[in-house]
Design a protein around this motif. Structure first.
Motif, mmCIF file in Angstrom:
data_model
loop_
_atom_site.group_PDB
_atom_site.id
_atom_site.type_symbol
_atom_site.label_atom_id
_atom_site.label_comp_id
_atom_site.label_asym_id
_atom_site.label_seq_id
_atom_site.Cartn_x
_atom_site.Cartn_y
_atom_site.Cartn_z
ATOM 1 N N GLY A 106 34.423 73.654 24.058
ATOM 2 C CA GLY A 106 34.558 72.433 23.266
ATOM 3 C C GLY A 106 33.557 72.384 22.120
ATOM 4 N N THR A 107 32.326 72.816 22.382
ATOM 5 C CA THR A 107 31.307 72.853 21.339
ATOM 6 C C THR A 107 31.688 73.848 20.241
ATOM 7 N N ALA A 108 32.187 75.001 20.626
ATOM 8 C CA ALA A 108 32.633 75.986 19.635
ATOM 9 C C ALA A 108 33.782 75.416 18.801
ATOM 10 N N LEU A 109 34.645 74.646 19.429
ATOM 11 C CA LEU A 109 35.765 74.046 18.704
ATOM 12 C C LEU A 109 35.300 72.960 17.737
ATOM 13 N N ILE A 110 34.168 72.333 18.026
ATOM 14 C CA ILE A 110 33.593 71.387 17.063
ATOM 15 C C ILE A 110 33.239 72.130 15.776
ATOM 16 N N LEU A 111 32.673 73.314 15.922
ATOM 17 C CA LEU A 111 32.348 74.121 14.736
ATOM 18 C C LEU A 111 33.615 74.510 13.976
ATOM 19 N N LEU A 115 45.161 71.785 2.499
ATOM 20 C CA LEU A 115 45.617 72.985 3.205
ATOM 21 C C LEU A 115 46.683 72.599 4.224
ATOM 22 N N PRO A 116 47.643 73.479 4.477
ATOM 23 C CA PRO A 116 48.629 73.169 5.509
ATOM 24 C C PRO A 116 47.978 73.176 6.886
ATOM 25 N N LEU A 117 48.491 72.408 7.799
ATOM 26 C CA LEU A 117 48.064 72.319 9.200
ATOM 27 C C LEU A 117 46.833 71.477 9.459
ATOM 28 N N ILE A 118 46.047 71.154 8.462
ATOM 29 C CA ILE A 118 44.720 70.600 8.707
ATOM 30 C C ILE A 118 44.771 69.264 9.449
ATOM 31 N N SER A 119 45.576 68.329 9.025
ATOM 32 C CA SER A 119 45.582 67.023 9.695
ATOM 33 C C SER A 119 46.090 67.132 11.128
ATOM 34 N N GLU A 120 47.180 67.879 11.348
ATOM 35 C CA GLU A 120 47.712 68.028 12.700
ATOM 36 C C GLU A 120 46.765 68.829 13.590
ATOM 37 N N LEU A 121 46.214 69.908 13.035
ATOM 38 C CA LEU A 121 45.292 70.743 13.793
ATOM 39 C C LEU A 121 44.023 69.969 14.123
ATOM 40 N N GLY A 122 43.532 69.198 13.186
ATOM 41 C CA GLY A 122 42.341 68.383 13.430
ATOM 42 C C GLY A 122 42.551 67.379 14.545
ATOM 43 N N ALA A 123 43.721 66.732 14.553
ATOM 44 C CA ALA A 123 44.012 65.762 15.609
ATOM 45 C C ALA A 123 44.079 66.433 16.980
ATOM 46 N N LEU A 124 44.750 67.574 17.060
ATOM 47 C CA LEU A 124 44.835 68.283 18.342
ATOM 48 C C LEU A 124 43.470 68.793 18.793
ATOM 49 N N LEU A 125 42.688 69.319 17.863
ATOM 50 C CA LEU A 125 41.359 69.825 18.211
ATOM 51 C C LEU A 125 40.449 68.707 18.718
ATOM 52 N N LEU A 126 40.529 67.548 18.101
ATOM 53 C CA LEU A 126 39.684 66.441 18.512
ATOM 54 C C LEU A 126 39.971 66.021 19.954
ATOM 55 N N MET A 149 41.401 67.871 22.230
ATOM 56 C CA MET A 149 41.068 69.005 23.086
ATOM 57 C C MET A 149 39.558 69.080 23.319
ATOM 58 N N ILE A 150 38.764 68.812 22.317
ATOM 59 C CA ILE A 150 37.301 68.830 22.465
ATOM 60 C C ILE A 150 36.862 67.784 23.483
ATOM 61 N N VAL A 151 37.384 66.585 23.372
ATOM 62 C CA VAL A 151 37.037 65.523 24.330
ATOM 63 C C VAL A 151 37.433 65.938 25.741
ATOM 64 N N ALA A 152 38.632 66.460 25.901
ATOM 65 C CA ALA A 152 39.113 66.861 27.228
ATOM 66 C C ALA A 152 38.243 67.967 27.824
ATOM 67 N N LEU A 153 37.864 68.944 27.013
ATOM 68 C CA LEU A 153 37.085 70.064 27.516
ATOM 69 C C LEU A 153 35.652 69.677 27.879
ATOM 70 N N GLN A 154 35.100 68.675 27.222
ATOM 71 C CA GLN A 154 33.713 68.297 27.478
ATOM 72 C C GLN A 154 33.566 67.134 28.448
ATOM 73 N N LEU A 155 34.661 66.535 28.869
ATOM 74 C CA LEU A 155 34.591 65.353 29.729
ATOM 75 C C LEU A 155 33.985 65.636 31.095
ATOM 76 N N ALA A 156 34.332 66.727 31.726
ATOM 77 C CA ALA A 156 33.809 67.016 33.065
ATOM 78 C C ALA A 156 32.292 67.196 33.048
ATOM 79 N N THR A 157 31.756 67.822 32.021
ATOM 80 C CA THR A 157 30.306 67.976 31.917
ATOM 81 C C THR A 157 29.642 66.624 31.709
ATOM 82 N N THR A 158 30.276 65.764 30.936
ATOM 83 C CA THR A 158 29.760 64.416 30.735
ATOM 84 C C THR A 158 29.708 63.653 32.057
ATOM 85 N N ILE A 159 30.744 63.805 32.859
ATOM 86 C CA ILE A 159 30.781 63.153 34.172
ATOM 87 C C ILE A 159 29.686 63.715 35.066
#
Length: 189
Positions: free
Chosen positions: A36-41, A61-72, A74-84
């Motif tokens: 998730g941290t790497a995906l933030i970069l 650029l093409p894809l940026i808005s859709e890709l940004g939304a999916l990445l955001l 995904m980052i939350v989902a991947l880091q949630l267990a560590t937060t818990i």
């Protein structure tokens, strides 16, 4: 608290599964957070690239808005267990901490209830994500503009599902520790 817990800055594991299984689980959860941290970069890089192209060429650029939304998401989902696991979820600490200090058994029961509700909510999100993943997989759902740049959506959805499932399991592990603590009558943190 164990000496190595103080040195690493990681909160005491509060009776979670020990041994090899516990270490493997911890490495897995931390690995998801690192991804998730790497995906933030990656997200920062594509946003900066989009800004440069927008200012230089007048179009996005093409894809940026859709890709940004999916990445955001995904980052939350991947880091949630560590937060818990690190006990860093937002809650009313001014009440919660004092209550657990003054009433350890009731505090453990309250914490167990919080964790069980969290497991149910996040588990529900994971359950709903299964159908979305199946639909995206079977239909070949993609983002972007066909002929210019496209990406299939299912890998993103799979990682979101994985992150939510792991977070729900982490909530259940925390609830089990709190219930065990309440039954034994000792403090957990």
């Amino acid at each position: 608290m164990a000496p190595n817990d103080e040195q690493s800055g990681v909160p005491e594991e509060r009776g979670l599964p020990g041994g090899a299984a516990g270490r493997i689980w911890q490495v897995f959860v931390d690995g998801l957070a690192a991804l998730g941290t790497a995906l933030i970069l990656v997200l920062m890089t594509i946003i900066c690239a989009d800004i440069v192209v927008r200012n230089g060429m007048g179009s996005s650029l093409p894809l940026i808005s859709e890709l940004g939304a999916l990445l955001l998401v995904m980052i939350v989902a991947l880091q949630l267990a560590t937060t818990i696991r690190a006990d860093r979820l937002a809650r009313t600490e001014f009440f919660y901490s004092g209550f657990r200090q003054n009433h350890p058994i009731a505090g453990s029961l309250l914490s167990a209830l919080f964790n069980l509700v969290g497991a149910g909510m996040i588990g529900g999100v994971a359950w709903a994500s299964i159908r979305i993943l199946q639909k995206d997989w079977s239909s070949g759902e993609y983002i972007g503009v066909q002929g210019i740049a496209t990406l299939e959506v299912w890998p993103f959805r799979a990682l979101i599902l994985l992150g939510m499932t792991v977070a729900a399991i982490e909530f259940l592990l925390r609830a089990a520790v709190d219930l065990r603590s309440a039954l034994s009558g000792r403090k957990t943190s």
